[in-house]
Design an enzyme around this catalytic site. Structure first.
Site, PDB file in Angstrom:
ATOM      1  N   GLY A  46       0.815  -1.215   0.000  1.00 13.01           N
ATOM      2  CA  GLY A  46       0.000   0.000   0.000  1.00 13.01           C
ATOM      3  C   GLY A  46       0.843   1.256   0.000  1.00 13.01           C
TER       4      GLY A  46
ATOM      5  N   VAL B  77      10.365   5.416   5.634  1.00  9.43           N
ATOM      6  CA  VAL B  77       9.457   6.371   6.284  1.00  9.43           C
ATOM      7  C   VAL B  77       8.273   5.704   6.976  1.00  9.43           C
ATOM      8  CG1 VAL B  77       7.937   6.802   4.308  1.00  9.43           C
ATOM      9  CG2 VAL B  77       8.288   8.578   6.035  1.00  9.43           C
ATOM     10  N   GLY B  78       7.896   4.497   6.574  1.00  3.03           N
ATOM     11  CA  GLY B  78       6.635   3.918   7.063  1.00  3.03           C
ATOM     12  C   GLY B  78       6.513   3.958   8.563  1.00  3.03           C
ATOM     13  N   GLU B  79       7.563   3.575   9.247  1.00  2.00           N
ATOM     14  CA  GLU B  79       7.497   3.524  10.694  1.00  2.00           C
ATOM     15  C   GLU B  79       7.779   4.859  11.372  1.00  2.00           C
ATOM     16  OE1 GLU B  79       9.214  -0.120   9.844  1.00  2.00           O
ATOM     17  OE2 GLU B  79       8.203  -1.141  11.496  1.00  2.00           O
TER      18      GLU B  79
END
Lengths: 323, 776
Positions: free
Chosen positions: B493, B725-727
């Site tokens: 996603g 960047v997700g976390e």
């Protein structure tokens, strides 16, 4: 997954009442809660009688006495957006607007909202609790952060409806039809506390259905409002809420009705707060006194003490808006 | 699996081959770094994308699972006779039947605590039996007809309770998990002795449930000895390995396809019992089997972020220089995980320069579903403690919270022996974020009344986010100039396919529309680690770039031979190879004789190792403005700004969306989400649905939100300069809100979520001693 059941569609109220007489039959209006409850085993039904095709249950219209008739199958969204409701019964419009989520307001009906079952996580979970005919309320020794500070008696659920407190504040009545005919019940007397019977919430008997709600014409100088506080911004039930209807005459409160949501097994009318308002100017001192009176008899459980301050706060904020 | 074991590594990394040359960093880019709309946007929005839960096959059976309704119980009798005879029922699977003796829940020593249908159920929701039928309704009717008798055992669902002497034993060896050796740096006692001010708080963070929108599950189908599984997963190769092990079949005979996944957030980094059950049923019946769990089952068994209690003590000099940090973290990973506190102290050890640090952890078993990694395991908890304590320290020192943080920036990784970061944009995130947010003005505004306002800041970093080997990517160029990108990574996603295509387009000058993508299929793509740990971009992007460059080099060499010019003078664009020196020297791709004969150019790209002696981490600072109604305890986030150093941003559109998603999750952590257990009674999960488990809604997220991109131009971390960047996006969010609530009200809220109940309790505690009960 839903267990198997039969489904019939009534063409008239009379036919619905006849169809409902069979054992194991339940009425299906918007179905927003019923189907989930059947899936989860909270309630069982062999047969559902749909009211979806009963046109006489729909609509919002003026009554001959200058009041308003709300069909039991009027959707919450229709009530929230109805011009007359918004103009003359603001508390109801405001309450309907904060029910659940847009999708649920489009599908959910007024009759269903008034007759919905509590959201207590023990009642809704796999617990054989007092409301299911068991002998224990698991909230007493369990997690009761969302439970009642008023009116608990062997069962500490809170009533989930937003529209009911608003309608009680506005002096509405419900028409109920069953095999014995039709009767009119003031909404103030519509709900049943656990001290009488913990297994039901309303006076509507098996086989009966709510057909419409009647609002009296508002008196001159009427004002009303509803405020709800919930744990998130949408799609949630009240932690506490307040519906207040006032009649103001010559700058003073002539009559007041104060009804709380989210704090008791039934919509909770607080005569002490009404008395604190009656005959007074709606100024800061009065508001503080009325808000304090609204929670004077609260009984805290282990984890729901915040609801005392919260209920006081919502009463205060509604009154500040009406002042 | 323990969080962290499979999606990022500390220490030596498994390496793959690498390209001979290291490409120079990009300078001006034409496609990379541009806000390109997702390549699969139409498919996702229109519903034509086939998610694993959309897969329907001829003759497919539907599987429903019977789970234990008790927090702790032994199955003493299980009668499936009635269920087996019900309409449509094809098989009932239970303990003792062939193939079900699969050991489950292994610990670090390799011992297993349980098996597929173990009669000893240690949490509500453990699998007891499964039914496959022609329809899902028939399967559930049969599940309800299975007669089970349980010997219900005492339960314990809270860490404090579990650690008490005489607590019900979750495991044979008791509940206490031997604590690892404390982390120590410097001299903690001397550090506090030298401090001018000390702040100490004990804080609580909630147990959160990942609750991805697509349920956990799969469809399994056998063709002779070969198994194909469509699974909602973050990594097809992890599922392949699990299934091969459980079923004792070769990896080569397991094909796992995961083209789409409706969210994972860490909970889908590994597979689950559902996949073993579906595969066993499909094998036994010779029919495809579909098993997706219910929302309630997911809430009970498919992972969580453990609740933590963190005591944090911080000491600083008068000028704000940190001299000592001491933490103690308690938590539980449930009935089977030895974790529960993993990585919760990472930011405490690493985010700010501090010479004297001591961190202790204590875990215990409880009768609850096992944890699974949840977006930045441990970090939001640690940041909640650290950043609230930093705010309190700033208040005590009379310093601006941003100035205090800037005073303590570290350019080296203290937990890794003081090696430098390839880049740290922490200071820039704080200063540029503050400027864009209007920090100074907003901080000065303090409206009076029942509804008050305030602003707050918090910083964060993520332990991983560097990526690394292994990654193998194939790029193909067809003779008409169209291209194909083939990679094993899942697009969970975050836009993996989109930025992958952008890199190919950048290097080969092929329009995005002429690039096709094959990914996340163990039969047709190369090995990839699961998409998690904020490492998909830094892991895969250099390999994609390398593969595309290899294609380009081959093409230009063929064209150079044909045109009789040096390859270095040639460019490939718009389907033609052209000399940059002489525009008459040009040839359409399809007319290069060597290419025509070969038909296809294949480039293989590998991920080179990360630089030696350097640490690679993403950093962030986030800013919140809130409104607090002091009559009702409601906290509303009015606006939010997130400043992030994630290195080079490959696609600012998907980047911003990912940051907003992380912030939204952080708002849930800070304000609404909490798994509640029936502590002291039946021990069941009281919030096993999306009404009682309160994820934030659109109305809980401000419309006014912004992202500031801080790009430190990192040329060392890898060949694309990108970090994860997700976390990081979700790490500092909740403490930024908490610090804003403090600024608004003067109330130091230490427990998340900051529900109206907690805010009102804090307000009452403040007003009660002064006898002002009943005041506004």
């Amino acid at each position: 997954m839903l267990p198997a059941f039969a489904y019939v569609r009534a063409r008239s109220v009379g036919q619905a009442v006849t169809q409902l007489a069979a054992k194991g039959t339940r009425v299906h209006a918007g179905g927003t809660d019923l189907l989930g409850c059947m899936r989860d085993g909270v309630m069982a039904a062999d047969r559902l009688v749909s009211l979806g095709a009963v046109d006489e249950l729909r609509g919002i219209s003026a009554t001959s006495d200058g009041g308003l008739r709300l069909g039991a199958m009027a959707t919450i969204a229709e009530i929230a957006s109805n011009a007359t409701v918004k103009e003359r019964y603001a508390a109801l419009a405001q309450a309907a607007a904060v029910v659940a989520s847009p999708q649920l307001r489009n599908q959910g009906t007024l009759g269903g909202n008034l007759c919905q079952r509590p959201r207590c996580w023990y009642f809704r979970g796999e617990y054989h609790c007092a409301r299911k005919g068991g002998d224990t309320c698991y909230a007493i020794a369990g997690d009761n952060r969302f439970h009642a500070i008023f009116g608990g008696s062997g069962c500490y659920v809170v009533h989930p409806s937003d529209t009911a407190p608003a309608l009680i504040a506005l002096g509405a009545s419900a028409r109920v039809q069953g095999p014995q005919g039709t009767r009119t019940v003031p909404l103030d007397a519509f709900y049943v506390g656990p001290e009488k019977d913990a297994t039901r919430e309303t006076v509507v008997a098996p086989g009966e259905i709510v057909t419409e709600v009647l609002l009296p014409p508002p008196a001159a100088g009427s004002k009303s409002g509803y405020r709800k506080v919930r744990a998130r911004g949408s799609w949630d039930f009240a932690l506490a809420g307040a519906a207040i209807a006032l009649v103001i005459e010559s700058g003073k409160v002539k009559t007041a009705r104060v009804v709380l949501s989210g704090v008791a097994p039934i919509p909770w009318r607080v005569p002490a707060a009404e008395a604190a308002l009656a005959g007074q100017k709606l100024e800061a001192r009065t508001i503080t006194r009325a808000a304090a009176a609204a929670v004077a008899n609260a009984e805290e459980m282990d984890q729901n003490g915040y609801k005392v301050a919260l209920a006081r706060g919502v009463v205060q904020s509604v009154l500040e808006v009406l002042a | 699996m323990q969080p962290g074991d499979t999606y990022y590594w500390e220490g030596p990394l498994p390496e793959t081959d690498q390209s001979d040359t290291t490409p120079a960093p990009w300078k001006d880019t034409r496609v990379v770094g541009k806000p390109i709309v997702r390549v699969d946007a139409y498919d996702r929005v229109s519903g034509s994308a086939t998610y694993p839960s959309d897969v329907t096959l001829p003759d497919m059976l539907h599987v429903a699972v019977l789970t234990c309704p008790h927090a702790h119980a032994l199955v003493t009798r299980l009668d499936i006779a009635k269920a087996e005879g019900m309409p449509g029922v094809r098989v009932v699977l239970k303990d003792g039947l062939p193939g079900t003796d699969i050991p489950w829940f292994g610990d670090r020593s390799g011992k297993f605590a349980s098996r597929l249908f173990d009669p000893h159920c240690r949490y509500e929701g453990e699998e007891v039996a499964a039914v496959a039928a022609d329809t899902i309704y028939q399967a559930w009717d049969a599940v309800r007809a299975i007669a089970v008798e349980y010997d219900v055992r005492p339960n314990v669902v809270d860490v404090d309770d579990a650690l008490k002497p005489g607590a019900p034993a979750v495991r044979d060896g008791g509940n206490v998990i031997s604590a690892p050796k404390p982390y120590e740096r410097g001299d903690i006692a001397a550090g506090f002795a030298s401090a001018d001010v000390v702040v100490e708080h004990t804080l609580h963070t909630p147990c959160e449930l990942q609750n991805a929108i697509e349920p956990h599950g799969c469809v399994a189908k056998w063709d002779g000895p070969r198994l194909t599984v469509w699974e909602s997963t973050q990594g097809v190769y992890g599922v392949q390995g699990d299934l091969a092990r459980w079923l004792k079949i070769p990896l080569a005979n397991v094909r796992v396809i995961g083209h789409y996944v409706g969210g994972g957030f860490g909970a889908k980094l590994s597979s689950g019992k559902y996949a073993a059950i579906a595969a066993l049923i499909a094998r036994k019946t010779g029919r495809p089997a579909r098993l997706f769990l219910t929302r309630e089952q997911i809430c009970r068994s498919m992972g969580n972020r453990p609740a933590n209690t963190i005591t944090l003590k911080a000491g600083a000099k008068k000028d704000g220089t940190l001299v000592a940090l001491q933490s103690k973290v308690a938590g539980s990973g449930g009935a089977y995980s030895e974790g529960g506190t993993g990585s919760a102290d990472f930011v405490i050890r690493e985010l700010y320069a501090c010479p004297n640090v001591r961190c202790e952890n204590q875990s215990a078993y409880i009768n609850a579903g096992p944890e699974r990694p949840f977006r930045a395991p441990g970090h939001p908890q640690g940041a909640w403690a650290l950043e609230i304590v930093m705010d309190a320290l700033a208040a005590k020192l009379g310093m601006d919270p941003i100035a205090l943080r800037l005073k303590n920036i570290s350019t080296v990784s203290q937990v890794r022996g003081g090696i430098p970061y390839t880049s740290t944009g922490l200071a820039q995130c704080l200063t540029e974020g503050a400027k864009a947010f209007g920090w100074t003005d907003a901080r000065a505004k303090r409206p009076a009344g029942a509804v008050v306002r305030g602003v707050g800041v918090a910083a964060g970093m993520w332990q991983a986010g560097a990526g690394g080997p292994p990654a193998t990517v194939i790029v193909k160029l067809f003779s008409d100039g169209s291209a194909h990108l083939n990679m094993g990574a899942s697009d969970i996603g975050c836009g993996t396919k989109t930025w992958g295509a952008q890199i190919v387009a950048e290097e080969l000058n092929v329009p995005i529309e002429r690039i096709s993508i094959e990914h996340a299929d163990t039969a047709t793509t190369q090995f990839a680690t699961p998409s998690g740990g904020s490492k998909t971009v830094p892991t895969e992007s250099p390999a994609i770039r390398a593969a595309a460059i290899e294609v380009k080099e081959q093409l230009l060499k063929m064209a150079a031979d044909h045109l009789q010019v040096p390859a270095a003078d040639l460019e490939f664009r718009d389907g033609e190879v052209i000399s940059s020196k002489d525009a008459t020297k040009r040839v359409a791709v399809g007319r290069i004789p060597a290419f025509g004969r070969r038909g296809l150019i294949v480039g293989v790209g590998y991920r080179a190792p990360n630089p030696q002696g350097k640490a690679i981490n993403p950093f962030a600072a986030q800013f919140a403005e809130v409104e607090v109604d002091t009559r009702t305890g409601e906290v509303r986030v009015l606006r939010f700004l997130a400043a992030h150093d994630s290195g080079r941003i490959l696609n600012p559109l998907t980047f911003r969306n990912q940051v907003f998603g992380g912030v939204t999750m952080g708002i849930g952590f800070g304000l609404t989400e909490e798994r509640v257990m029936d502590r002291g009674q039946l021990g069941k999960v009281l919030t096993a649905n999306l009404h009682d488990y309160k994820m934030p809604t659109a109305l809980d997220v401000p419309a006014d939100k912004a992202v500031v991109i801080v790009d430190p131009q990192d040329t060392e971390c890898n060949t694309t300069g990108a970090k994860g960047v997700g976390e990081p996006a979700t790490i500092p969010t909740a403490p930024a809100i908490a610090n804003a609530v403090y600024h608004a009200t003067g109330l130091r809220l230490l427990d998340a979520p900051m529900s109206p109940a907690r805010v009102l309790a804090a307000l009452s505690a403040r007003t009660a001693p002064k006898g002002q009960k009943g005041r506004a």
